[in-house]
Design a protein around this motif. Structure first.
Motif, PDB file in Angstrom:
ATOM      1  N   GLY A 185      14.061  73.922  31.971  1.00 52.74           N
ATOM      2  CA  GLY A 185      12.924  73.520  32.778  1.00 52.74           C
ATOM      3  C   GLY A 185      11.605  74.046  32.257  1.00 52.74           C
ATOM      4  N   VAL A 186      10.555  73.602  32.929  1.00 49.73           N
ATOM      5  CA  VAL A 186       9.183  74.002  32.624  1.00 49.73           C
ATOM      6  C   VAL A 186       8.715  74.952  33.716  1.00 49.73           C
ATOM      7  CG1 VAL A 186       6.800  73.193  32.428  1.00 49.73           C
ATOM      8  CG2 VAL A 186       8.665  71.860  31.412  1.00 49.73           C
ATOM      9  N   LEU A 187       8.166  76.083  33.306  1.00 53.77           N
ATOM     10  CA  LEU A 187       7.628  77.063  34.252  1.00 53.77           C
ATOM     11  C   LEU A 187       6.112  77.023  34.195  1.00 53.77           C
ATOM     12  CD1 LEU A 187       8.039  79.542  36.172  1.00 53.77           C
ATOM     13  CD2 LEU A 187       7.900  80.965  34.104  1.00 53.77           C
ATOM     14  N   MET A 188       5.469  76.674  35.295  1.00 51.31           N
ATOM     15  CA  MET A 188       4.013  76.643  35.342  1.00 51.31           C
ATOM     16  C   MET A 188       3.491  78.070  35.477  1.00 51.31           C
ATOM     17  SD  MET A 188       3.619  73.456  34.978  1.00 51.31           S
ATOM     18  CE  MET A 188       1.825  73.528  35.016  1.00 51.31           C
ATOM     19  N   THR A 189       2.602  78.466  34.574  1.00 48.51           N
ATOM     20  CA  THR A 189       2.066  79.826  34.567  1.00 48.51           C
ATOM     21  C   THR A 189       0.545  79.803  34.673  1.00 48.51           C
ATOM     22  OG1 THR A 189       1.905  79.882  32.152  1.00 48.51           O
ATOM     23  CG2 THR A 189       3.988  80.606  33.128  1.00 48.51           C
ATOM     24  N   LEU A 190      -0.016  80.987  34.957  1.00 49.26           N
ATOM     25  CA  LEU A 190      -1.471  81.146  35.071  1.00 49.26           C
ATOM     26  C   LEU A 190      -2.060  80.114  36.028  1.00 49.26           C
ATOM     27  CD1 LEU A 190      -2.245  81.798  31.298  1.00 49.26           C
ATOM     28  CD2 LEU A 190      -1.906  83.489  33.098  1.00 49.26           C
ATOM     29  N   VAL A 191      -1.387  79.954  37.156  1.00 51.96           N
ATOM     30  CA  VAL A 191      -1.790  78.963  38.152  1.00 51.96           C
ATOM     31  C   VAL A 191      -2.918  79.517  39.011  1.00 51.96           C
ATOM     32  CG1 VAL A 191      -1.031  77.660  40.178  1.00 51.96           C
ATOM     33  CG2 VAL A 191       0.500  77.915  38.200  1.00 51.96           C
ATOM     34  N   ASP A 192      -3.984  78.773  39.113  1.00 51.94           N
ATOM     35  CA  ASP A 192      -5.123  79.129  39.966  1.00 51.94           C
ATOM     36  C   ASP A 192      -4.996  78.346  41.275  1.00 51.94           C
ATOM     37  OD1 ASP A 192      -7.503  79.731  41.184  1.00 51.94           O
ATOM     38  OD2 ASP A 192      -8.761  79.285  39.440  1.00 51.94           O
ATOM     39  N   GLU A 193      -4.591  79.054  42.344  1.00 52.94           N
ATOM     40  CA  GLU A 193      -4.358  78.378  43.621  1.00 52.94           C
ATOM     41  C   GLU A 193      -5.637  77.863  44.273  1.00 52.94           C
ATOM     42  OE1 GLU A 193      -3.421  81.452  42.934  1.00 52.94           O
ATOM     43  OE2 GLU A 193      -1.282  81.758  43.311  1.00 52.94           O
ATOM     44  N   ARG A 194      -6.777  78.271  43.760  1.00 52.72           N
ATOM     45  CA  ARG A 194      -8.043  77.827  44.349  1.00 52.72           C
ATOM     46  C   ARG A 194      -8.356  76.378  43.998  1.00 52.72           C
ATOM     47  NH1 ARG A 194     -11.777  82.326  41.733  1.00 52.72           N
ATOM     48  NH2 ARG A 194     -10.543  81.520  39.983  1.00 52.72           N
ATOM     49  N   THR A 195      -7.624  75.831  43.044  1.00 54.35           N
ATOM     50  CA  THR A 195      -7.866  74.455  42.624  1.00 54.35           C
ATOM     51  C   THR A 195      -6.590  73.635  42.783  1.00 54.35           C
ATOM     52  OG1 THR A 195      -7.188  74.738  40.324  1.00 54.35           O
ATOM     53  CG2 THR A 195      -9.439  75.375  40.888  1.00 54.35           C
ATOM     54  N   THR A 196      -6.724  72.326  42.668  1.00 59.11           N
ATOM     55  CA  THR A 196      -5.568  71.423  42.707  1.00 59.11           C
ATOM     56  C   THR A 196      -5.088  71.083  41.299  1.00 59.11           C
ATOM     57  OG1 THR A 196      -7.009  69.475  42.729  1.00 59.11           O
ATOM     58  CG2 THR A 196      -6.360  70.407  44.874  1.00 59.11           C
ATOM     59  N   PHE A 197      -5.672  71.773  40.316  1.00 62.91           N
ATOM     60  CA  PHE A 197      -5.400  71.425  38.929  1.00 62.91           C
ATOM     61  C   PHE A 197      -3.931  71.611  38.569  1.00 62.91           C
ATOM     62  CE2 PHE A 197      -6.697  71.729  34.268  1.00 62.91           C
ATOM     63  CZ  PHE A 197      -7.028  70.393  34.219  1.00 62.91           C
ATOM     64  N   ALA A 198      -3.309  72.684  39.089  1.00 63.77           N
ATOM     65  CA  ALA A 198      -1.912  72.961  38.750  1.00 63.77           C
ATOM     66  C   ALA A 198      -1.007  71.818  39.192  1.00 63.77           C
ATOM     67  CB  ALA A 198      -1.470  74.268  39.393  1.00 63.77           C
ATOM     68  N   SER A 199      -1.226  71.317  40.387  1.00 62.73           N
ATOM     69  CA  SER A 199      -0.396  70.212  40.875  1.00 62.73           C
ATOM     70  C   SER A 199      -0.652  68.943  40.062  1.00 62.73           C
ATOM     71  CB  SER A 199      -0.653  69.955  42.354  1.00 62.73           C
ATOM     72  OG  SER A 199      -2.014  69.649  42.584  1.00 62.73           O
ATOM     73  N   GLU A 200      -1.885  68.762  39.621  1.00 64.69           N
ATOM     74  CA  GLU A 200      -2.211  67.596  38.793  1.00 64.69           C
ATOM     75  C   GLU A 200      -1.516  67.689  37.434  1.00 64.69           C
ATOM     76  OE1 GLU A 200      -6.430  67.622  38.639  1.00 64.69           O
ATOM     77  OE2 GLU A 200      -6.700  67.020  40.730  1.00 64.69           O
ATOM     78  N   VAL A 201      -1.520  68.886  36.858  1.00 66.25           N
ATOM     79  CA  VAL A 201      -0.851  69.077  35.572  1.00 66.25           C
ATOM     80  C   VAL A 201       0.662  68.897  35.724  1.00 66.25           C
ATOM     81  CG1 VAL A 201      -0.340  70.738  33.741  1.00 66.25           C
ATOM     82  CG2 VAL A 201      -2.658  70.556  34.643  1.00 66.25           C
TER      83      VAL A 201
END
Length: 272
Positions: A185-201
């Protein structure tokens, strides 16, 4: 039945070594016997697990790979250090850079690390390999020795886009060297919860690679996680109640669950 996992991404700065150290530490805290192998000449995993002065070590991964090349006998415990979290570590240092050049002249050069891992893995529940940020022969050795790959990806567009080269390398290793290798699997790292960017990526990755699983647990962008490397301790020693520690603990449970399901499948197949 042990499981060998390579933590791999050719791009640096995505939390790869922190993931290898933190996952190894929590698996050990869960009662699993864990071997962490540092396959980066910069020896960041060794430093993370508390062994910063790697140049003074008598035995490193280069020495054990040399023994595997020469078919020399060795014990499973040889060269291993033990961290405060109870993780066994096969450290690295700059000698590993010379090993990469030596492999060019070695027969069966893609499988040298596998020769070592196959002899010691029966003593462990998990073997976690921290790959260097490149797709050279050292990384190919790690992928050849592994059962599966976890890909840490920084939650930004360009790092996610760069997965294509890594997946091509994994595909080549599957085709020519290690047919049973798979991507866990892919592990999302360095996620900034203040933005929606992580979910978009994450959504972009799902669209580009629909068969790839993205882990439920994501690793937040926190300065405490970066500080653990300098301190030479895991996040569980440094700040066990932090959000990052909880996320890595959750990842470890996902990894344990995957291994248990795979073991059950093998058991069922063998009983048929």
């Amino acid at each position: 039945m042990s499981k060998v996992i390579a933590i791999c991404n050719q791009k640096g700065g995505v939390g790869k070594t922190t993931t290898a150290a933190s996952l190894s530490a929590d698996l050990a805290m869960e009662g699993k016997k864990v071997l962490a192998i540092d396959m980066d000449p910069q020896a960041d995993l060794s430093t993370c697990l508390g062994f910063a002065r790697t140049d003074s070590l008598e035995t490193t991964v280069s020495d054990m790979m040399t023994k595997a090349i020469n078919d020399e006998a060795f014990s499973w415990r040889e060269g291993l250090l033990e961290s405060k979290d109870g993780v066994y570590l096969l450290p690295a240092n700059l000698d590993l850079s010379a090993m990469e050049m030596n492999l060019v002249r070695t027969m069966n050069r893609e499988r040298v690390l596998k020769g070592y891992v196959d002899k010691v893995k029966k003593n462990f529940d998990f073997v976690i390999i921290d790959c260097m940020p490149s797709l050279g022969m050292i990384t190919v050795n790690a992928l050849s020795a592994a059962d599966s790959v976890i890909i840490p990806v920084q939650s930004h567009y360009l790092p996610a886009k760069g997965m294509e080269q890594l997946l091509k390398t994994v595909g080549k290793v599957q085709k020519y060297v290690n047919p049973s290798l798979k991507v866990d699997g892919v592990l999302m790292t360095l996620v900034d919860e203040r933005t929606t960017f992580a979910s978009e990526v994450s959504e972009m990755i799902r669209q580009m690679y629909p068969r790839l699983r993205i882990y439920t647990n994501q690793i937040s962008m926190r300065i405490k996680a970066a500080e653990t490397s300098a301190m030479g301790v895991s996040i569980f020693q440094y700040e066990p109640k932090s959000e990052v520690a909880r996320a890595y603990a959750g990842l470890a449970k996902e990894v344990i669950g995957d291994a248990a399901r795979e073991k059950a499948k093998v058991h069922f197949r063998d009983c048929r």
